[in-house]
Design a protein around this motif. Structure first.
Motif, PDB file in Angstrom:
ATOM      1  N   MET A  85       0.896  -1.331   0.089  1.00  0.00           N
ATOM      2  CA  MET A  85       0.102   0.103   0.009  1.00  0.00           C
ATOM      3  C   MET A  85       0.930   1.174   0.137  1.00  0.00           C
ATOM      4  N   CYS A  86       1.964   1.166   0.654  1.00  0.00           N
ATOM      5  CA  CYS A  86       2.701   2.378   0.818  1.00  0.00           C
ATOM      6  C   CYS A  86       3.450   2.567  -0.505  1.00  0.00           C
ATOM      7  N   SER A  87       4.006   1.339  -1.183  1.00  0.00           N
ATOM      8  CA  SER A  87       4.625   1.429  -2.193  1.00  0.00           C
ATOM      9  C   SER A  87       3.662   2.036  -3.345  1.00  0.00           C
ATOM     10  N   VAL A  88       2.320   1.520  -3.537  1.00  0.00           N
ATOM     11  CA  VAL A  88       1.510   2.214  -4.431  1.00  0.00           C
ATOM     12  C   VAL A  88       1.404   3.674  -4.291  1.00  0.00           C
ATOM     13  N   GLU A  89       1.223   4.095  -3.055  1.00  0.00           N
ATOM     14  CA  GLU A  89       0.947   5.449  -2.907  1.00  0.00           C
ATOM     15  C   GLU A  89       2.088   6.149  -3.432  1.00  0.00           C
ATOM     16  N   LYS A  90       3.189   5.578  -3.367  1.00  0.00           N
ATOM     17  CA  LYS A  90       4.456   6.472  -3.705  1.00  0.00           C
ATOM     18  C   LYS A  90       4.345   6.631  -5.282  1.00  0.00           C
ATOM     19  N   MET A  91       3.883   5.365  -5.772  1.00  0.00           N
ATOM     20  CA  MET A  91       3.902   5.153  -7.332  1.00  0.00           C
ATOM     21  C   MET A  91       2.790   6.000  -7.874  1.00  0.00           C
ATOM     22  N   LEU A  92       1.854   6.337  -7.132  1.00  0.00           N
ATOM     23  CA  LEU A  92       0.649   7.443  -7.454  1.00  0.00           C
ATOM     24  C   LEU A  92       1.322   8.733  -7.570  1.00  0.00           C
ATOM     25  N   GLN A  93       2.138   8.876  -6.355  1.00  0.00           N
ATOM     26  CA  GLN A  93       2.561  10.256  -6.264  1.00  0.00           C
ATOM     27  C   GLN A  93       3.475  10.644  -7.302  1.00  0.00           C
ATOM     28  N   GLY A  94       4.338   9.722  -7.676  1.00  0.00           N
ATOM     29  CA  GLY A  94       5.532   9.959  -8.629  1.00  0.00           C
ATOM     30  C   GLY A  94       4.776   9.994 -10.219  1.00  0.00           C
ATOM     31  N   LEU A  95       3.662   9.352 -10.407  1.00  0.00           N
ATOM     32  CA  LEU A  95       3.076   9.437 -11.732  1.00  0.00           C
ATOM     33  C   LEU A  95       2.189  10.264 -12.235  1.00  0.00           C
ATOM     34  N   GLY A  96       1.499  10.747 -11.047  1.00  0.00           N
ATOM     35  CA  GLY A  96       0.499  11.796 -11.263  1.00  0.00           C
ATOM     36  C   GLY A  96      -0.602  11.425 -12.180  1.00  0.00           C
ATOM     37  N   VAL A  97      -0.969  12.091 -13.340  1.00  0.00           N
ATOM     38  CA  VAL A  97      -2.237  11.916 -14.037  1.00  0.00           C
ATOM     39  C   VAL A  97      -1.588  10.693 -14.871  1.00  0.00           C
ATOM     40  N   SER A  98      -0.512  10.337 -15.100  1.00  0.00           N
ATOM     41  CA  SER A  98      -0.134   9.151 -16.065  1.00  0.00           C
ATOM     42  C   SER A  98      -0.488   7.988 -15.326  1.00  0.00           C
ATOM     43  N   ALA A  99      -0.875   7.778 -14.026  1.00  0.00           N
ATOM     44  CA  ALA A  99      -1.430   6.483 -13.360  1.00  0.00           C
ATOM     45  C   ALA A  99      -2.810   6.433 -13.447  1.00  0.00           C
TER      46      ALA A  99
ATOM     47  N   MET B  32      -4.102  -2.861  11.902  1.00  0.00           N
ATOM     48  CA  MET B  32      -4.334  -1.356  11.997  1.00  0.00           C
ATOM     49  C   MET B  32      -3.589  -0.552  10.862  1.00  0.00           C
ATOM     50  N   SER B  33      -2.304  -0.785  11.022  1.00  0.00           N
ATOM     51  CA  SER B  33      -1.204  -0.458  10.107  1.00  0.00           C
ATOM     52  C   SER B  33      -1.630  -0.347   8.506  1.00  0.00           C
ATOM     53  N   VAL B  34      -2.023  -1.477   8.123  1.00  0.00           N
ATOM     54  CA  VAL B  34      -2.575  -1.862   6.705  1.00  0.00           C
ATOM     55  C   VAL B  34      -3.646  -0.626   6.433  1.00  0.00           C
ATOM     56  N   ARG B  35      -4.691  -0.547   7.528  1.00  0.00           N
ATOM     57  CA  ARG B  35      -5.684   0.433   7.326  1.00  0.00           C
ATOM     58  C   ARG B  35      -5.200   1.676   6.950  1.00  0.00           C
ATOM     59  N   CYS B  36      -4.085   2.070   7.864  1.00  0.00           N
ATOM     60  CA  CYS B  36      -3.413   3.697   7.702  1.00  0.00           C
ATOM     61  C   CYS B  36      -2.911   3.654   6.386  1.00  0.00           C
ATOM     62  N   ALA B  37      -2.163   2.625   5.928  1.00  0.00           N
ATOM     63  CA  ALA B  37      -1.521   2.787   4.682  1.00  0.00           C
ATOM     64  C   ALA B  37      -2.448   2.763   3.470  1.00  0.00           C
ATOM     65  N   ALA B  38      -3.767   2.162   3.790  1.00  0.00           N
ATOM     66  CA  ALA B  38      -4.568   2.111   2.622  1.00  0.00           C
ATOM     67  C   ALA B  38      -5.391   3.522   2.674  1.00  0.00           C
ATOM     68  N   ALA B  39      -5.660   4.213   3.991  1.00  0.00           N
ATOM     69  CA  ALA B  39      -6.189   5.298   3.759  1.00  0.00           C
ATOM     70  C   ALA B  39      -5.258   6.618   3.163  1.00  0.00           C
ATOM     71  N   LYS B  40      -3.843   6.315   3.317  1.00  0.00           N
ATOM     72  CA  LYS B  40      -3.019   7.235   2.886  1.00  0.00           C
ATOM     73  C   LYS B  40      -2.936   7.157   1.231  1.00  0.00           C
ATOM     74  N   CYS B  41      -2.982   5.931   0.775  1.00  0.00           N
ATOM     75  CA  CYS B  41      -2.887   5.612  -0.473  1.00  0.00           C
ATOM     76  C   CYS B  41      -4.061   6.158  -1.340  1.00  0.00           C
ATOM     77  N   LEU B  42      -5.336   5.862  -0.595  1.00  0.00           N
ATOM     78  CA  LEU B  42      -6.718   6.573  -1.238  1.00  0.00           C
ATOM     79  C   LEU B  42      -6.454   8.077  -1.086  1.00  0.00           C
TER      80      LEU B  42
ATOM     81  N   GLU C 193      -4.121   9.832  -1.689  1.00  0.00           N
ATOM     82  CA  GLU C 193      -2.966  10.174  -2.645  1.00  0.00           C
ATOM     83  C   GLU C 193      -3.896  10.012  -3.920  1.00  0.00           C
ATOM     84  N   LEU C 194      -4.522   8.903  -4.170  1.00  0.00           N
ATOM     85  CA  LEU C 194      -5.263   8.587  -5.081  1.00  0.00           C
ATOM     86  C   LEU C 194      -6.367   9.806  -5.671  1.00  0.00           C
TER      87      LEU C 194
END
Length: 1951
Positions: A157-171, A191-201, A203-204
């Protein structure tokens, strides 16, 4: 590592490391690489890229731990971004392969996780360069997630969040897949996975608009489900996501937002709030499930969901911003209120409390945080409108006659929730706005007060109480409103006494307003207390008259009594007797009567009775809390019967409850609660007879069957008894978080959280936040626990053991939740007992008590509740402390070890682990190395148990306690511990932040354990230090805020012990950035750390802070211009300005010197305060004229500081002017508002201080300008004259005292300055040369300012003098000791009332000194002459005690009596103060006192009075002596000696007067029988303690011996230099002191009788000559020495010419003593070998003797021969100065009376002639030698004059040839030195003068000696020629000057 400049890993060094060190080494290298890459050159990176990539890849496949993998990913991404990005795609492929691989080995998982992290970082840094690989990578990651464990899901989830951040509209192509995956993770069990998913969303949603459009409802439902069972971090993360999405839906960021299914692109506020309300009411359940629950009538929504929704709502509004909120607040408020009043949200009282809390939190977090003052005022108006609408709706419904439209009880209930939320927030807003909210009250459109007061009649109690609290907030914010509101509510209470709602509502309002006075320093009028008590009595008396309102009247009556008691002892002492009577009446007169009572009455009677008695007990408790000093033994004895009855009734309550069932149950609970609360405040001895009875009731309440079914509220009971450090194990919600207000609701019991309606008496508490009393059953348990601890030690041992065994039995019999409830109650009670006994160093009792206590606590250690386990561990530590037996301690630790071996469940293991660490907390720490090793073995094992993170957390926490408690013993274990901690930090999963937090505690403890050793240089210490830094870096990079906070505190600790090793350049910016964190714990840690850093590195920290403030607007894209700041922030800024000014005082002098500052500014880039004076004045002006009273006070204080510090700085551009002059308009304008009629007294008082400082500063000298400020003071004086009649009745009478005294003090300061300046002007006028016109003009100009100021004051002086005297008389009475309190006037003083005596004292003590000084000056100016021009219309002072006024009984006092009273008043006040031991810090007051006394003693009348009263003089001297010994201030000591001189002078005048009158009365004939006047009478004895002379001698001796210890034979050796050394650094002021003391000494004999003078003369002479002896060894160039020598000579002269030396009774003794003195003086020449003496001073003293003492002293042998010898030796001295002074003194001796002169002329004439004869041969070469010759000539002339007429020609014939021999011929004159030439000229002048006088001798001489004649003629001729030449050159010069004058004028006239 820091010193290595290579990018590459040092593989050689790496290979040599042990296995456990490698991970640390890799982490350090990566950390170093991260910094180095950004600083390196691109070419260098490319050059090393391949090798570096290989090294990093090898780390990647080497199973790196979580912190290492994050760093590794970051470094790899940096490498490809800064180097060649092309090979990055290969790395992405490699990572994807690793993720796809099915490697299940232990090393495979960390590698896979590292690969996931690398993918995230690569896409984040390289972005669109890798867009081609995005689809494949994302698919791979999401596929891997399906089978991944929690760590893998978190990392993906953390990694996907960073990918979205780096690619922006390209994702965009992957958005739906990401959304789908994140949906599943948002409700993950981890609980940590929930936090990571919330941060990923989160970013999304930046690019995926469907999240906040078409999918909004689904996402919202998902978030509600994510809240279920969540922890604090999840709630914060998910709330941030949901709030941001909702904000985006209302105001889309992208204009081309995808339209929603309904076709609308944006949601309305209503739709969004509907979504939130749905979550709040139904949670994350679907519609069907929710409606099913609804049909069943149960609520399925957990508190965690409601709290999460609440936080989301706050984020939603915060995201939209302040301006949106301002525009939409009314609609937002109405939607919120719908939620607050919804029936599903308020099904049970507990639900209602949670809902109200949530709504209040939303309002507080939005209105309180986002809005500025203006917007808050508008919000308050809208809240007011909402309240009015609700009230109108209820009123209309209640008064409507139609039954169908009448309001239902549910509607009334719904309205109460809305009203409570609105009123509490309205109260908070007004409280925050403070006095700036005043316009709200005057705005007729909102009618705020009317609206709030109208709610006091609401049918529901909780709404009425909220309205009462809101009124209390108004009173706290604007103290001027308190009295009017009190009057208004009291009137309505009386008028509507027959309405139950009115009695309850207005009663609560009056109580709340009275209780608000605790927060208002200005108070309320004293009479209001009487009004409130009368109201209360009336209500209690009339309660039984009407059963419909009995309960309300009873409750309101006692509520008023309780609130009255909060006014404090000053008010309550006047009403105590009435209160005791009320208490006596409410309880039966005896226990027998109480028994009879129980047989009658119904349930309603008992309700009223219990309500009344509970209220009475609450009032008693308040008396003990607020007026403890009034509760004397007598008062307690009068309360014993009511107390006994109150306790006895406890046993009867169960029977009452059985009889009347539930109708009495609640009242019985409240009654028990009140009894327990009161008993806990009383000393147990007072209710000794009732111990058994109370204890039985307590045991029943703690463990009885009745109380087991009530859910227990752990959070209210346990934290108070747990150790603060252990609470961190329970979770962050127990710490302070920003959301604590709602988070703590999670831990509340099902009975419900705190609410105002649980206890109306909480309105009286001293709190600024709305009180939230717990429900009575919960509060009862807490009170029982507290009382149990206090009472248990006082009962008999057998009963104690029995109770404990009963507890054990009860716990063992129960199971499940009921067992946990009892366990919680009993353990809390035990810990209360142990804690209280521990704090008084008590004991547990007999040994039989240990097993049951141990059994109970060890049982609790196995509880599933973490809080209960913490409590039990703390209880064990306290138990071990109380038992104090080493054997018992060992047995408890063995028990813990045994249980840890056998226990398998996590709860038991964690409990015993904690107990092991906490056990030695109160026994002085761990002292056994063996025990320590055993502990560490167990804890090391448990802390590595990664299968149970809970056990790991508790074990590490326990380890940190062991480290703390072992001290130095732990040093040998430090290294393995560091290794363990670091290894765990580098491998612990980020999904368990609690483990990291405990590791942080361990690291902190280890740093503390090593302490200053960390500074060492050894390899081992260096490694440990590096481990510390690595550990801190790991924690700093962690995702959890608590862990980051702990990292900061570790660095803070490290900085304390080893400052050089903490890199501030990196730390400070990181700290400053975290100041803006959204986490409170992190902000607190930052502030604590910065506070420590600024102690050492203030400059560096401030530079970074300033940079941050400048960068913030750029960084956050916000306008951080400091606009719309609230008054509290601005006041803080003003306080900072004052601090800065104070700091600059001790810093560079250029801060207060404009010329120096401007000059320095040219050469260096520093800044100085004086250059910002304009800004300082402007800030002070703006603050002083603000609407906020607090800010006005701060502004005036700053202005005062500016005036004091900058008033004497000259203006460089306009010489003769001061720099502050240009700001006089600002000062005047800043002061004016403070003198308006509605200005609060404290503001006016402060403004008076500023006025007087401004006038006294001398900045403005022009009278017209001064008048403006003077006028303000004059208006205040008029107000003072008007007196109490006109003073407003808004505040306490003491405020009038404060204001009046401030005015009088200000006038006093102005008058003192005016007098001082006019004296200065007079003295300069006297010394000025009036012939110089320019000076004359200047002096007339200054006169207009200086004397003009005095004229300004003089017009009011007759008024002021009376007021000053009245104030001084008040002060004198108020300073009387307590035993004379009966002498205080019953009606009070001139400026205080009898009831406000205690408050008034403080105001008098800050003002009296200047008033005293001013009064003395006024009496001095009038010379104590009574004037009759006093204004007759003065209404003040109007007390019969006032001086100078006619009393009502007798006639007017005589002027003599009035003056005597005034004198004694001033003397009494001064002596009392100067004797006071508390005058340490009051240097200004001491100075004022001494100056006042000096001024008084300058006037003849008081001097005569004091001279006449020897006892008074002696007392004054003893006070002055004390001052001299205790004060080191030079100014004070000089003033003391000046006063001493005046007192001695007064005594002299008195003795002189008596002698004179005796001579006149008796006539000269009877002189023999004349009585002796003066001290010593006819015996010469002086009595210490009664003798003025003895006191004066003591004081002088004290001064002399302190400054010259060599005078004392005992101290003679203490001087380091001895008699021949330099003056022990005597300062000029020291020398002045010695000189003053000598002056006084010399006057003392004249105060004595002849016999008395003989007895003191030896002492006086000894001291005088002793000082002389010290001085002659010093260089006479020291100015101070000259002062002392002159004073000594003067003193000697006064003594020698004293009339006592000629009195027949004493002249013989005097002559002998003076001869001895002369002998001593002559002996001073013989200073011993090598020691030089000042011969000039000695000769001067000898000459004084010769000239002043009689010939019978000086002409006796051998003194005469010795004296001649001294003169002869001086005439032959080598030093020309000595010779010169010797001849000068001889001149005066030759001119003395013949008895003295003749022997000296005969003996010293021949040597003198010889000296002059030698001059012709050796002419003077220097100025000093010339002076000697000239003085010799004068001495020769004096000798001639002293001769008889017949012998003068003969002597002149000797002198004239000598003079002619000094003449030079023409040739020699040109070439001779200046001194020789001057001698020639002087000789010629003398000849010209003497020739005509003795012409016969002259002619005969010239004719007899042709040689002399020719010499003389040549000299005369040469002189004439030189005169002519001078005259002609002067003429030519004047002519040329006249020609050139125009050009000079032109050049010099620049004006």
């Amino acid at each position: 590592m820091e010193r290595a400049h290579s990018l590459l890993l040092n593989e050689e060094a790496y290979s040599q490391l042990a296995e456990h060190q490698k991970a640390e080494f890799i982490f350090q290298w990566l950390n170093h690489l991260k910094k180095l890459l950004t600083a390196s050159d691109r070419a260098e990176i490319k050059q090393n890229q391949r090798r570096l990539a290989d090294q990093l890849t090898s780390v990647l496949i080497g199973s790196p731990g979580p912190p290492t993998r994050c760093l590794l990913a970051h470094c790899l991404a940096l490498l490809y971004r800064l180097g060649d990005p092309v090979p990055a795609s290969l790395l992405v492929e490699r990572c994807n392969d690793i993720i796809r691989s099915k490697d299940d080995s232990p090393s495979g998982l960390p590698t896979r996780l590292a690969a996931v992290a690398c993918l995230g970082a690569l896409f984040e840094q390289l972005g669109r360069m890798l867009v081609g690989l995005f689809k494949e990578t994302l698919t791979n990651l999401l596929k891997a997630m399906k089978n991944a464990e929690s760590q893998g899901r978190y990392e993906i989830m953390c990694s996907v969040e960073k990918m979205l951040q780096g690619l922006g509209v390209s994702a965009v192509p992957g958005h739906r897949d990401v959304y789908k995956a994140a949906r599943a993770c948002l409700t993950d069990r981890s609980m940590s996975v929930r936090c990571a998913a919330a941060k990923c969303l989160l970013e999304l949603q930046r690019e995926a608009s469907f999240l906040w459009s078409s999918e909004l409802e689904n996402v919202a439902t998902l978030c509600f489900r994510a809240f279920e069972g969540s922890n604090y971090n999840v709630r914060v993360s998910v709330a941030t996501l949901l709030g941001t999405l909702l904000a985006a839906a209302v105001e889309p960021r992208q204009p081309a937002a995808a339209p929603r299914a309904s076709g609308r692109g944006r949601s309305s506020l209503e739709e969004v709030m509907d979504l939130l309300s749905g979550g709040f009411l139904r949670g994350g359940a679907g519609f069907l499930r929710a409606s099913g629950d609804m049909l069943k009538g149960m609520s399925s929504v957990g508190k965690d969901v409601r709290i999460g929704v609440t936080q989301a709502c706050v984020v939603f509004v915060s995201s939209l911003g302040a301006s949106w909120l301002e525009v939409n607040f009314s609609s937002f408020l109405s939607l919120l209120m719908e939620l607050a009043s919804h029936s599903r949200a308020t099904q049970t009282p507990a639900d209602a409390v949670v809902t109200r809390r949530c709504v209040s939190f939303i309002l507080r977090s939005t209105l309180g945080s986002l809005l500025g003052e203006k917007a808050q005022t508008n919000a308050a108006k809208q809240l007011c409108v909402a309240v009015a609408m609700q009230k109108r709706a209820i009123d209309a419904a209640l008064t409507d006659g139609n039954m169908e439209t009448r309001v239902s009880s549910s509607d009334v209930s719904a309205s109460q929730h809305v009203l409570i939320c609105c009123l509490l927030e309205l109260g908070r807003l007004i409280q925050g706005l403070g006095s700036t909210a005043a316009p709200l009250l005057t705005d007729s459109s909102t009618a705020l007060l009317d609206t709030v007061i109208s709610v006091l009649l609401h049918p529901v109690a909780s709404a009425r109480l909220a309205a009462a609290w809101c009124l209390r907030c108004v009173a706290m914010a604007m103290p001027s409103q308190c009295s009017p509101l009190l009057d208004r509510c009291a009137e309505r209470l009386v008028a509507l006494k027959s309405s139950p709602e009115a009695v309850a509502g207005y009663g609560a309002a009056v109580a709340a307003l009275v209780a608000a006075v605790q927060h208002c320093p200005l108070g309320i009028p004293h009479t209001k207390g009487k009004v409130v008590l009368s109201l209360a009595e009336d209500l209690l008396r009339s309660a039984s008259q009407n059963s419909r309102i009995s309960l309300q009247r009873t409750q309101a009556g006692w509520l008023l009594v309780s609130s009255l008691i909060t006014l404090g002892p000053a008010v309550v002492e006047h009403h105590l007797s009435r209160l005791l009577l009320l208490w006596r009446c409410v309880f039966p007169a005896s226990l027998r009567e109480q028994e009879m009572e129980l047989r009658r009455g119904d349930y309603f009677t008992w309700q009223v009775t219990l309500e009344g008695r509970a209220g009475a007990l609450c009032a008693m408790k308040n008396l003990l809390l607020h007026c403890r000093e009034l509760v004397t033994d007598d008062v307690i004895s009068r309360l014993l019967t009511p107390l006994a009855c109150a306790v006895a009734l406890l046993t009867k309550l169960p029977a009452l409850v059985r009889s009347y069932s539930s109708s009495v149950r609640l009242w019985s609970v409240v009654y028990r609660l009140r009894v327990y609360e009161l008993l806990a405040q009383l000393p147990p001895q007072t209710y000794q007879e009732s111990f058994g009875l109370v204890m039985n009731q307590l045991v029943s309440d703690l463990s009885g069957q009745d109380n087991l079914n009530q859910a227990c509220s752990e959070l209210t009971l346990l934290p108070a008894f747990c150790h603060h450090d252990d609470l961190q194990l329970v979770g962050p919600a127990l710490h302070d978080t920003d959301q604590r207000y709602i988070e703590e609701q999670l831990h509340g019991s099902s009975v419900g959280g705190g609410s105002l309606d649980n206890d109306p008496f909480s309105l009286c508490e001293r709190t600024e936040e709305a009180p939230t009393p717990l429900p009575p059953p919960v509060a009862l348990t807490a009170a029982a626990v507290q009382l149990f601890g206090a009472l248990f030690p006082h009962i008999i041992s057998a009963q104690r053991v029995r109770i404990l065994e009963q507890f054990v039995e009860t716990v063992n019999q129960l199971k499940g939740q009921r067992q946990q409830t009892v366990q919680t109650h009993i353990c809390a009670a035990l810990c209360s007992l142990l804690k209280q006994q521990g704090s008084v160093r008590g004991s547990l009792g007999p040994d039989e008590m240990r097993p049951p206590v141990l059994s109970l606590l060890s049982g609790a250690l196995e509880s599933v509740s973490p809080l209960l386990r913490c409590l039990a561990a703390e209880g064990l530590a306290r138990l071990v402390q109380l038992v104090g037996d080493a054997g018992f301690t060992v047995s408890v630790s063995l028990l813990c070890f045994d249980r840890l071996k056998t226990a398998r469940d996590a709860a038991s293991r964690s409990g015993y682990t904690l107990a092991l660490g906490a056990l030695h907390r109160y026994t002085g720490g761990i002292s056994s190395p063996q025990h320590l090793s055993t502990c560490l073995g167990v804890l090391f094992t448990l802390s590595q148990d990664s299968t149970s993170p809970e056990v790991q957390t508790w074990a590490l926490h326990s380890l940190s306690l062991v480290v703390d408690l072992s001290g130095g013993l732990y040093r040998c274990h430090a290294e393995p511990s560091f290794t363990l901690v670091l290894r765990l930090l580098l491998c612990a999963s980020p999904t368990h932040p609690e483990v990291h937090h405990s590791l942080g505690r361990c690291l902190h403890a280890l740093i503390t354990c090593l302490g200053p050793d960390l500074q060492g240089d050894g390899a081992a210490l260096s490694a440990l230090r590096s481990s510390c830094l690595v550990g801190c870096e790991v924690m700093q990079d962690g995702p959890d805020c608590l862990v980051q906070a702990r990292a900061i505190s570790c660095l803070q600790q490290l900085h304390m012990f080893s400052p050089p090793h903490v890199n501030l350049a990196g730390l400070v910016p990181a700290l400053c950035a975290n100041l803006c964190s959204s986490y409170l714990c992190l902000r607190r840690a930052v502030v604590a750390c910065l506070r420590q850093l600024v102690q050492r590195e203030a400059l560096e920290v401030s530079e970074h802070a300033v940079t941050l403030v400048k960068e913030l607007p750029r960084r956050d894209n916000t306008q951080l211009a400091f606009t719309a700041l609230r008054w509290s922030t601005r006041r803080f800024a003003m306080e900072c300005v004052c601090r800065i000014i104070a700091q600059c005082e001790t810093a560079d002098p250029a801060h207060f010197d404009m010329v120096l500052a401007q000059e320095r500014r040219l050469h260096e880039s520093t800044d100085f305060l004086v250059l910002h004076l304009g800004e300082l004045v402007r800030m002070a002006f703006m603050a002083a004229t603000d609407h906020s009273e607090q800010l006005r006070l701060a502004g005036l204080q700053t202005l005062l500081l500016i005036i004091r510090r900058f008033s004497d700085i000259p203006e460089p551009e306009f010489p003769g002017h001061l720099i502050l002059e240009q700001y006089q308009a600002n000062v005047g304008a800043a002061l004016r508002p403070a003198f308006t009629a509605d200005a609060p007294p404290d503001v006016t008082a402060k403004a008076c201080q500023v006025c007087s400082a401004w006038i006294a500063s001398g900045v403005v000298s022009d009278l017209r300008d001064l008048r403006r400020v003077h006028q303000l003071l004059a208006s205040s004086l008029a107000k003072v004259q008007a007196g109490r009649e006109t003073s407003s009745h808004l505040y306490n009478e003491a405020t009038a005292t404060m204001e009046t005294l401030a005015v009088l003090k200000a006038w006093a300061e102005v008058y003192i300055v005016a007098v001082q300046r006019s004296r200065l002007t007079e003295s300069t006028d006297r010394t000025a040369d009036l012939s110089v016109s320019s000076l004359a003009n200047d002096s007339s100009g200054s006169e207009s300012g200086e004397a003009g100021l005095l004229k300004l004051v003089q017009s009011d002086l007759s008024t002021l003098s009376r007021l000053w005297l009245a104030a001084l008389q008040d002060y004198a009475l108020l300073t009387l000791p307590q035993e004379y309190a009966s002498q205080l006037p019953d009606t009070g003083g001139s400026f205080y009332t009898a009831e406000t005596v205690n408050q008034a004292r403080a105001h008098y003590s800050s003002s009296w000194a200047l008033i005293l000084h001013a009064t003395s000056l006024w009496l001095h100016s009038s010379g104590f002459v009574m004037s009759d021009d006093a204004p007759s219309n003065l209404s003040r002072p109007a007390t019969p005690t006032t001086m100078g006024h006619t009393g009502s009984g007798g006639g007017a006092k005589s002027p003599e009596d009035v003056n005597t009273d005034r004198l004694h008043l001033i003397l009494g006040i001064s002596v009392e103060f100067l004797c006071s031991p508390h005058s340490e810090d009051q240097m200004e007051n001491i100075t004022s006192c001494l100056r006042a006394l000096q001024v008084l003693l300058d006037v003849s009348w008081p001097r005569a009075k004091i001279g006449n009263d020897q006892a008074l003089s002696v007392e004054l001297l003893s006070v002055l002596h004390r001052l001299m010994v205790t004060r080191e201030s030079a100014s004070v000591q000089l003033a003391v000696l000046d006063l001493l001189r005046q007192i001695v002078s007064a005594a002299q005048e008195h003795v002189r007067e008596k002698r004179h009158s005796a001579e006149v009365d008796d006539g000269a004939a009877e002189k023999e029988t004349q009585p002796e006047f003066g001290e010593g009478r006819d015996t010469g004895g002086l009595i210490p303690g009664r003798s003025l002379v003895f006191g004066a001698l003591e004081l002088c001796l004290c001064v002399l011996v302190r400054k010259l210890p060599q005078l004392s034979p005992k101290l003679a050796g203490t001087s380091p230099t001895g008699p021949g050394g330099s003056v022990w650094t005597l300062t000029d002021s020291d020398c002045q002191l010695v000189a003053s003391a000598l002056c006084v000494l010399s006057e003392l004999p004249s105060v004595c009788s002849p016999e008395g003078s003989v007895s003191i003369l030896p002492t006086v002479l000894y001291l005088l000559l002793g000082v002389y002896r010290e001085m002659i060894h010093q260089p006479s160039t020291h100015t101070g020495v000259c002062v002392v020598v002159q004073a000594a000579l003067q003193a000697l002269k006064v003594l020698l010419t004293s009339p006592m030396s000629r009195q027949e009774k004493s002249c013989g003794a005097w002559t002998l003593l003076l001869r001895s003195a002369l002998n001593t003086l002559l002996g001073l020449w013989d200073a011993g070998p090598g020691a030089a003496v000042d011969q000039i001073s000695l000769l001067s003293a000898l000459t004084v003797f010769l000239l002043s003492a009689g010939s019978d002293v000086c002409t006796v042998e051998p003194l005469h021969a010795l004296s001649l010898q001294r003169f002869t030796a001086s005439m032959d001295a080598k030093d020309p100065l000595v010779v010169s002074r010797c001849f000068q003194l001889l001149t005066s001796v030759f001119q003395a009376q013949p008895a003295v002169a003749v022997p000296y002329i005969q003996a010293l004439g021949p040597p003198l002639v010889r000296f002059l004869q030698k001059v012709e041969r050796s002419r003077p070469q220097t100025e000093e030698e010339l002076q000697g010759v000239l003085e010799g000539v004068r001495a020769m002339e004096a000798l001639v004059q002293a001769a008889e007429e017949a012998q003068r020609p003969q002597l002149m014939s000797v002198m004239l040839p000598l003079l002619i021999s000094f003449l030079l011929d023409e040739n020699a004159l040109g070439s001779s030195p200046p001194a020789s030439r001057s001698l020639h000229e002087e000789a010629l002048k003398e000849l010209m003068r003497l020739g005509p006088q003795h012409s016969a001798v002259f002619r005969s001489l010239v004719s007899a000696s042709p040689q002399l004649k020719s010499r003389l003629e040549a000299a005369v001729k040469g002189n004439q020629e030189s005169l002519n030449a001078k005259a002609s050159s002067a003429n030519s010069a004047s002519r040329s000057g006249a020609k050139s004058s125009p050009s000079i004028t032109l050049k010099t006239n620049f004006l």
